[in-house]
Design a protein around this motif. Structure first.
Motif, PDB file in Angstrom:
ATOM      1  N   GLU A  52      39.410  40.573  38.263  1.00  0.00           N
ATOM      2  CA  GLU A  52      39.737  42.341  38.961  1.00  0.00           C
ATOM      3  C   GLU A  52      40.735  41.798  39.908  1.00  0.00           C
ATOM      4  OE1 GLU A  52      35.774  44.045  40.186  1.00  0.00           O
ATOM      5  OE2 GLU A  52      36.362  44.795  38.251  1.00  0.00           O
ATOM      6  N   ALA A  66      40.641  46.979  40.462  1.00  0.00           N
ATOM      7  CA  ALA A  66      40.670  47.398  38.911  1.00  0.00           C
ATOM      8  C   ALA A  66      40.671  46.425  38.275  1.00  0.00           C
ATOM      9  CB  ALA A  66      41.469  48.599  38.527  1.00  0.00           C
ATOM     10  N   ARG A 106      44.201  46.699  32.615  1.00  0.00           N
ATOM     11  CA  ARG A 106      44.255  48.101  32.909  1.00  0.00           C
ATOM     12  C   ARG A 106      45.516  48.935  33.177  1.00  0.00           C
ATOM     13  NH1 ARG A 106      39.872  49.708  30.099  1.00  0.00           N
ATOM     14  NH2 ARG A 106      38.210  48.097  30.417  1.00  0.00           N
ATOM     15  N   GLU A 133      44.084  54.248  33.798  1.00  0.00           N
ATOM     16  CA  GLU A 133      42.640  54.071  33.734  1.00  0.00           C
ATOM     17  C   GLU A 133      42.267  53.613  35.223  1.00  0.00           C
ATOM     18  OE1 GLU A 133      42.466  52.024  29.374  1.00  0.00           O
ATOM     19  OE2 GLU A 133      43.171  50.783  30.863  1.00  0.00           O
ATOM     20  N   ALA A 134      43.065  53.049  35.717  1.00  0.00           N
ATOM     21  CA  ALA A 134      42.631  52.544  37.350  1.00  0.00           C
ATOM     22  C   ALA A 134      42.533  53.932  38.144  1.00  0.00           C
ATOM     23  CB  ALA A 134      43.670  51.457  37.854  1.00  0.00           C
ATOM     24  N   LYS A 139      41.951  56.900  37.152  1.00  0.00           N
ATOM     25  CA  LYS A 139      40.756  57.876  36.797  1.00  0.00           C
ATOM     26  C   LYS A 139      39.624  57.003  37.384  1.00  0.00           C
ATOM     27  CE  LYS A 139      39.254  59.839  32.461  1.00  0.00           C
ATOM     28  NZ  LYS A 139      39.305  59.855  31.052  1.00  0.00           N
ATOM     29  N   LYS A 140      39.308  55.843  37.191  1.00  0.00           N
ATOM     30  CA  LYS A 140      38.104  55.322  37.840  1.00  0.00           C
ATOM     31  C   LYS A 140      37.982  55.479  39.210  1.00  0.00           C
ATOM     32  CE  LYS A 140      35.958  50.836  38.072  1.00  0.00           C
ATOM     33  NZ  LYS A 140      36.787  49.509  38.557  1.00  0.00           N
TER      34      LYS A 140
END
Lengths: 903, 633
Positions: A3, A15, A19, A23-24, A26-27
């Motif tokens: 991470e 994150a 990624r 993606e990061a 969105k998370k």
């Protein structure tokens, strides 16, 4: 993955390394718009609407295909970014039609959504003065309409068709530049010529460029009610979303469910377009009683009284074992569980079976003999991790299209594929080695492959020593299967055998996939065992992405077996022969359990003629269509004193019934199915049952009328709860609600989360926990061509149809394959002076059928092939009812026929 | 003289690199990926901008949205202005769109093509305003265009590398190989042994590792073989025919491109084998002979005849060729002779001594020309590597390579050096031969001297200088010098023809024509020992000139040659050369036979990437296409 910390809009965000920014973000809850990006596809980064700012770059960077790095600082929105997003939207809209009012996608269109979000109101409809495109609407595809004027060239459909379906029916390479547009691939002459109609391009399209033809004008998107359920077709167990128009209470559309743990939104033609039978006008919606040879509508009470009276009479006069039940591999577990109860607790007999008998009974027996349990060892989503895939006796891309797509995609990503099949089926195109064996010689081929593996020392000695027994005698028996000897039996060249065996032996993760091409032989159980041995030999079991994976043919054939709809076991594979088990069920069900093991369905059918079976209850099965040598079956069914068939349609079998009870379709039911990877999943009711009753209610009513005082259920989930209690070791850890998200793969005892990979530690059902090698010899099929019947007839399935076709023939898919054909090699066709499309007669010792000839080199010389989906051309009039020696599965895959020219 | 340049800048200053084109280059103005260069003020910048925008539109691949739609928009606006239908807002809109395309596109076409357009608007806005105000059609000028990329510019054959790489990504093997053959007719050969200048210029290399451009070509060629070989297009045959001296890469390439246009040719080859040095200089473990023979057969299929074992000058002379009806002659005789080492004893005819070229030739014909245990090979180029690795395969157990500089200066491909070491070859650097010792007419040892590196010489490499009193002896059974090759064109070329000092043929570098109008030359016999790919390029260029000559009686450079030359002289500075945000990737390496096995045979060492791996490798391409147009005098 480690991470790392990055900063998004000033906020520190943790994150996973590797990624993407998208993606990061969105998370972390930051919205970034996308158009060309779609989950499941490799990021392409062409639409540039997802641009963001990154500290170390001067320009704008696409978020979808840029990976994060430690300390990266990202800004997801500012005036420059908004301006770029507006620019691209303006450019797209500059030649996009503005007729949203009449577009089916209205309300769900991603372009529409983004335009409203980012552009000032006045700009959305104003264009930049450029003429709109004027492509003709392509509508020569039976199910898909293609309006290229609405295409924004995100290529999601193209990538879906190439990356996910690995079909390549759509390309975008014929032109370049501004006129580039999704198009048919070069060298194809018509639109979507190669299309397998899976409909995934429709799901991928962000606009209304691709639409389902039969879904038009069925209600506006925001009015439809979505119900997630499990597909009623093959044993893959895809999750689909049914859309119901509440005004009409009709199912108007099906789409792959994006959360489905098996298919992740993917569909095949049947899952996507195969729902229409639900509303067929031919559905049986009231009970029918046969009077003077004619079916007359009756009330439920009339039907129940007649049924209860007749069954009680037979039971009293001739004993409980003169009754029998044919459970249903296509209906939910709950129905099957109740049917075993009907047989054992109410009828008082173990005469209960399901159609696994005629397909995968050898798998249950064969895999149990080797590993201990008769089911697939691993999960479908592990395909991507296999480095060598061995597919045999399975026309995967047709019979299990989603699995076929996964295999093709794995090969595209570098996995090796070995295919052993008599026919040059579609997946052979993707194979590294193709082993075209003579039908019925499976065991010899597998033994030959294992001979090479042992001889070259490629077997996993550690694994064999630690986790198996019987290897010595087994390997001794392999000695005679030299490549040359094997080649003489199978017709596969020795060098190919050697090379393929090496590839298997050297594989890190060998995954074996097989289906009915292995089981439906007189030597079928042995074929299955051989594959089990191959896995033991190479140490390819008990780890992810390995194992022997049986592809189950029907949606719930796994479940029907699990539920104990078999003459020798109760739910959860508890043996009838065990007095303790009988006592447990006697207590649970409030009746004494019959002691003797019951009859198999094939035996029961045989015994009807001499009146040893007199009363019979069938739910949703159609042996008069699907069992081999049906002239024989018809005679037997006709000899019954009393036959009840619970069915959706007037099938060949229903015609023999004394009483027909309406059955509910999958869309009308609550319940569970178990798929080919042992995953129990929910079936959720989308519309009320057309007959007013779900199947389980009908079965309960029949039991009650016969005097059984069982529990009163108000919902299928209560039946499921009861199941978890009587099969605690098996599914005791499951709850109805717990199945909602991803289902559960059994075994799932209390406290477990289910089992994706079996036998990781030991082959636990065997007392010593060891896998068992058993020496097996090769045996020829029972009927072999001769001068009178010169061809081998093999039978199988088509992608567009399912089983007896009673469902698929009542949908829009029917048009694609609306008649039976017999496939034969051009050499044979020329010799017999038969041309493609000509009507011919296929004749065996048992019967004959007239069909059109399809001349294709898919069939090897000397072998012809037919499916069995058509009521107007019953292939099983011809097939052989010789049975597997162990479990009585018929030899559908080999019989001798001749092909005659008509007229 | 350059009167205005924005080249390499990001603004309207006109203070760009003062690039000037030589006097003989008739270029009035050039618009390209990094700016605008004007040598002649009278050029119509508005019309030229229209042409550039149209070219950008034509080259946009249509994948990323900004470029696909933005280049369309730019081209349309410029067309409108030049048709006299422009409105004043068009200039701002053009600027806005160009700015957007420039900042948001995916590859260099979109990222760079707005650059000169923006420069033109910034610097010459008044001319755009004037054109709109006049509302009259602007006269159309004539331009030449070149679409290139760093890899393309690095390759002598100018093969459209991003083009075929993309086709491989899409797995359109037939189209990929067709693109290669458009400019490079021996993909199977060059895909195995090219020196791959392209890969050194690959922008991917600045981020992680360059694309395996060479190997991808080989994959495409192998896929074609798998699919049953290439098909030959039908075309009408012409009457004129040409003679070609030498069936090496240059000769075969020339014959191929002549044949494609319907011109027949006859190749006179001294060896009984096609391929020239590629056949007898490159061992089979790098380039299997079947591949070469197959590609030569392809040349024959398009209309060439190869006559083997014919020595031009002895069996047939050039005047005799003319008599036989050949109207032009292409000399591609190669450089088959070994250079001398300048070492005592090298002319003594000792057994166990053999020049590298001869050694490889004999090995190529299946002989075992040297035997023993220990062999010394002198040299640091690819030929030396071929010699040591062949010696290893012939059974020499103690194989030594001697080089007078250090490994850093070796001209051989680093991969070749590594492969040799893997095969157990011992390297001795900073060593030069002095004298061959012999006994009974057979070599026994080589006397060497140690070297030290002095100042850089003309080649830019530091000059090795002998160290005093450092002589020492190396025992050996065989000595193979591989330090260079030479040729002697004057041996058979007609008298009076222009010949260089090193006995190579003097030709025009663009048209490949010699001082005799009907004689053309290319390959090693013109350049001295050079690369296979340079020979292929020379052959193709010569074919074009020969066709010009056969049709018009003359051959002269074409406008695009000038642009090509100008483009080659332009380096491309600026921010977009670094691409920090591309995802880090890894190059796929083809499988190799392990050294233990491979030293026992001449079977091919390098395997082929699988189609899936090739597709992934191709997906690493950044498509650094860029466009240049020039207005000519």
């Amino acid at each position: 993955m480690a991470e790392i910390t990055i900063t998004i809009n000033g906020e520190k965000v943790v994150a996973e390394e590797g990624r993407t920014i998208l993606e990061a973000a969105k998370k972390a809850g930051y919205y970034i718009p996308t158009l060309c990006h779609m989950d499941g596809l490799k990021p392409l980064g062409v639409c540039r609407i997802c641009v963001v700012k990154v500290d170390s770059a001067s320009g704008l960077i696409p978020a979808c295909n840029t990976r994060i790095y430690k300390g990266m600082r990202v800004v997801t929105e500012d005036e420059d970014i908004l301006s770029a997003r507006r620019s691209v939207l303006r450019l797209i809209l500059s030649n996009h039609p503005n007729n949203c009012m009449v577009c089916e996608k209205n309300g769900r269109c991603e372009l529409e959504t983004l335009a409203h979000k980012y552009l000032p109101a006045g700009e959305i409809t104003s264009d930049w003065g450029r003429a709109k495109n004027n492509y003709p609407i392509e509508d020569n595809n039976p199910l898909i309409e293609w309006d290229r004027n609405k295409c924004i060239m995100c290529s999601r459909c193209v990538r879906t068709c190439n990356e996910i379906v690995v079909r390549g029916a759509i390309g975008c390479d014929t032109v370049k530049g501004f006129t580039a547009i999704a198009d048919i691939p070069k060298d194809k002459d018509s639109s979507l010529a190669d299309c397998e109609l899976c409909g995934q391009c429709i799901a991928a399209c962000p606009t209304g460029a691709l639409m389902g033809k039969r879904e038009k004008l069925c209600g506006r998107s925001w009015d439809l009610k979505k119900v997630r359920t499990t597909c009623p077709y093959c044993g893959t167990g895809c999750n689909i979303d049914l859309y119901v128009n509440p005004k009409t209470n009709r199912v108007v559309k099906a789409e792959g469910s994006k959360e489905g743990p098996v298919n992740w939104g993917r569909t095949c033609v049947k899952g996507r377009f195969g729902y229409e039978f639900v509303h067929s006008t031919e559905r049986i919606t009231t009970p029918l009683i046969k009077k003077d040879g004619e079916f007359v509508p009756a009330t439920w009470d009339e039907a129940y009284d007649l049924i209860a009276g007749k069954f009680k009479e037979i039971k009293e006069k001739y004993g409980p074992d003169s009754l029998g039940v044919f459970a249903c591999s296509r209906s939910v577990n709950e129905d099957n569980y109740l049917l075993t109860k009907l047989a054992r607790a109410v009828f008082g007999t173990n005469n209960v079976d399901n159609c696994a008998r005629v397909c995968h009974a050898p798998s249950v027996a064969g895999l149990s003999a080797v590993f201990g349990t008769g089911a697939a060892t691993n999960s479908f989503d592990q395909i991507s991790g296999g480095d060598v895939l061995f597919v045999t006796g399975s026309n995967t891309t047709e019979a299990h299209p989603i699995i076929g797509m996964n295999i093709k995609r794995a090969v595209k990503n570098g996995a090796k594929l070995i295919v052993a099949d008599p026919r040059r089926i579609e997946i052979v195109k993707h194979a590294d080695y193709f082993l075209p064996l003579r039908p019925g010689t499976n065991v010899a081929l597998f033994s030959g492959l294992m001979h090479v593996i042992v001889k070259e020392g490629l077997h996993d000695k550690k694994f064999i020593e630690k986790r198996t027994k019987g290897f010595e005698a087994f390997s001794k028996n392999l000695e005679k299967f030299t490549p040359e000897y094997t080649a003489r039996i199978t017709g596969v060249s020795p060098s190919v055998i050697v090379e393929a065996a090496r590839m298997m032996g050297e594989a890190k993760n060998l995954m074996i996939y097989y289906s009915l091409g292995i089981t439906e032989h007189a030597w079928g159980t042995q074929g299955v065992m051989s594959l089990g041995h191959l896995a033991l030999l190479t140490g390819s079991v008990g780890r992810p992405s390995t194992g022997v994976n049986v592809l189950r043919g029907q949606n719930n054939v796994q479940g029907a077996c699990d539920m104990g709809a078999l003459p020798d076991i109760f739910i959860g594979y508890q043996k009838v022969a065990d007095p303790a088990v009988r006592e447990k069920f006697g207590k649970a069900w409030g009746a004494k359990m019959p002691e003797t093991v019951g009859l198999r369905s094939t035996d029961m059918l045989d015994m009807m003629a001499d009146k040893r079976i007199r009363g019979f209850y069938i739910l949703g099965e159609d042996p008069a269509h699907t069992d081999p040598d049906i002239s024989h079956i018809r005679k037997n069914l006709g000899a019954l004193d009393f036959l009840v068939v619970q069915e959706m349609f007037m099938t060949e079998t229903a015609k023999f019934a004394h009483v027909v009870l309406p059955a509910s379709s999958f869309a009308e039911q609550n319940g569970t199915y178990a798929n080919g990877e042992r995953r129990i999943q929910l079936v959720n009711q989308a519309i009320p049952p057309l007959s007013g009753k779900e199947n389980w209610q009908v079965i309960c009513d029949v039991m009650e009328r016969m005097g059984y005082d069982g529990p009163k259920y108000s919902h299928a989930s209560e039946i499921f709860d009861e199941m978890t209690k009587v099969a605690e070791h098996f599914i005791g850890g499951c709850t109805w609600e717990g199945l909602r998200e991803k289902g559960i793969q059994w075994p799932c005892p209390p406290g477990s989360k289910g089992t994706a990979t079996m036998y990781t530690e030991r082959f636990s059902p065997h007392p010593d926990g060891l896998g068992i090698f058993t020496p097996i010899d090769f045996k020829e099929p029972s009927e072999w061509p001769d001068s009178e019947y010169e061809f081998i007839l093999s039978t199988g399935r088509r992608r567009e149809h399912y089983n007896n076709g009673s469902m698929t023939r009542r949908t829009g898919i029917y048009k694609v394959w609306d008649h039976e054909t017999v496939e034969m090699n051009p050499y044979d066709a020329t010799r017999l002076n038969i041309i493609d499309g000509e009507k011919v007669r296929v004749v065996s010792r048992r019967g004959e059928v007239s069909v059109k000839a399809a001349v294709t080199d898919k069939s090897p010389i000397g072998t012809v092939w037919m499916s069995f989906h058509y009521q107007d051309a019953l292939t099983n009039l011809v097939t052989n009812s010789t049975y597997d020696s162990v479990v009585k599965c018929p030899e559908y895959k080999v019989c001798a026929v001749r092909v005659e020219k008509l007229g | 003289m350059t009167v205005f340049s924005t080249w390499g800048t990001d603004g309207p200053s006109g203070a760009g690199a003062p690039i000037s084109f030589s006097q003989d280059m008739p270029i009035r103005a050039l618009m390209g990926w990094s700016g605008l260069i004007i040598s002649d003020e009278s050029v119509d910048i508005v019309d030229m901008t229209r042409e550039y925008a149209a070219r950008a539109r034509a080259e946009s691949c249509g994948q990323c949205f900004p470029c696909r739609m933005g280049t369309e928009e730019m081209a349309e606006i410029m067309e409108r202005i030049c048709d006299g239908r422009g409105v004043m807002e068009d200039i701002d809109r053009l600027e806005a769109v160009a700015g957007y395309v420039h900042e948001s596109s995916r590859c260099d076409i979109g990222l760079t093509s707005p650059h000169p357009i923006l420069d033109a608007i910034y610097s010459f806005r008044d001319r755009f305003v004037e054109a709109i105000r006049e509302a009259k059609p602007v006269p159309r000028g004539e331009y030449v265009c070149q679409v290139t990329a760093p890899c393309i510019s690095a390759c002598p054959t100018r093969v459209n590398i991003p083009g075929y790489v993309e086709k491989i990504r899409m797995r359109h093997w037939d189209e990929a190989i067709k693109i290669v053959r458009d400019t490079c007719c021996m993909p199977g050969t060059i895909g195995r042994v090219c020196v791959k200048d392209c890969e050194f210029k690959c922008k991917r290399g600045a981020i992680d590792e360059p694309i395996a451009i060479r190997h991808l070509k080989r994959v495409a060629a192998d896929m074609e073989l798998k699919a049953g070989g290439a098909s030959v297009p039908e075309k009408p045959l012409k009457d004129e025919k040409a003679a070609i001296v030498g069936a090496g890469p240059a000769g075969l390439s020339c014959a191929y491109y002549l044949g494609l246009k319907g011109y027949r040719s006859t190749i006179f080859e001294a060896l009984p084998e096609p391929g020239g040095m590629a056949a007898v200089g490159i061992p089979d473990y790098r380039l299997p002979r079947d591949i070469l023979r197959g590609e030569a057969a392809m040349v024959e299929a398009v209309g060439a005849e190869i006559r083997y074992s014919v020595k031009v000058g002895e069996d047939i002379t050039i005047p005799q060729m003319l008599e036989q009806g050949y109207r032009a002659v292409f000399i591609a005789a190669g450089a088959p002779n070994s250079s001398a080492m300048g070492c005592e004893g090298e002319d003594a005819g000792y057994r166990g001594y053999m020049p590298g070229v001869e050694f490889l030739r004999k090995v190529a014909f299946g002989e075992k020309p040297l035997s023993g245990r220990k062999i010394l090979v002198i040299g640091g180029g690819n030929v030396a590597m071929d010699c040591v690795r062949s010696a290893r395969r012939l059974g020499f157990t103690d194989v030594n390579l001697l080089y007078r500089r250090t490994e850093k200066e070796m001209p051989a491909d680093p991969f070749e050096i590594a492969d040799s070491k893997d095969e157990g070859v011992k390297f001795h650097t900073l060593v030069a031969p002095v004298k061959i010792h012999a006994s009974g007419g057979r070599v026994t040892a080589l006397e060497c001297v140690r070297m030290i590196l002095g100042r850089p010489d003309a080649s830019g490499r530091r000059k090795p200088i002998p160290e005093e009193k450092s002589n020492f002896l190396m025992d050996c059974d065989a000595i193979v010098p591989a330090i260079g090759q030479s040729c002697e064109v004057d041996r058979f070329a007609p008298e009076g023809i222009g010949v260089n000092k090193n006995r190579t043929l003097a030709v025009d570098p663009v048209t490949m024509r010699s001082s005799v109008p009907y004689i053309f030359g290319g390959g090693d016999c013109v350049t001295g020992p050079s690369t296979l790919v340079a020979a292929l390029a020379a052959g193709r260029r010569a074919a074009r000139s020969i066709m010009d000559y056969l049709e018009t009686g003359d051959s002269a450079p074409r406008p695009e040659d000038w642009l090509d030359k100008a483009v080659s002289s332009l380096s491309r500075p600026g921010h977009s050369d670094d691409a920090p945000f591309a995802v880090l990737t890894h190059r796929h390496h083809p499988p190799m036979t392990d050294p233990e096995t491979r030293i026992h045979s001449f079977a091919e060492v390098e395997g082929c990437l699988s189609p899936a791996e090739a597709g992934q490798e191709a997906g690493r391409c950044l498509r650094c296409y860029r466009i240049a147009i020039a207005a000519l005098r």
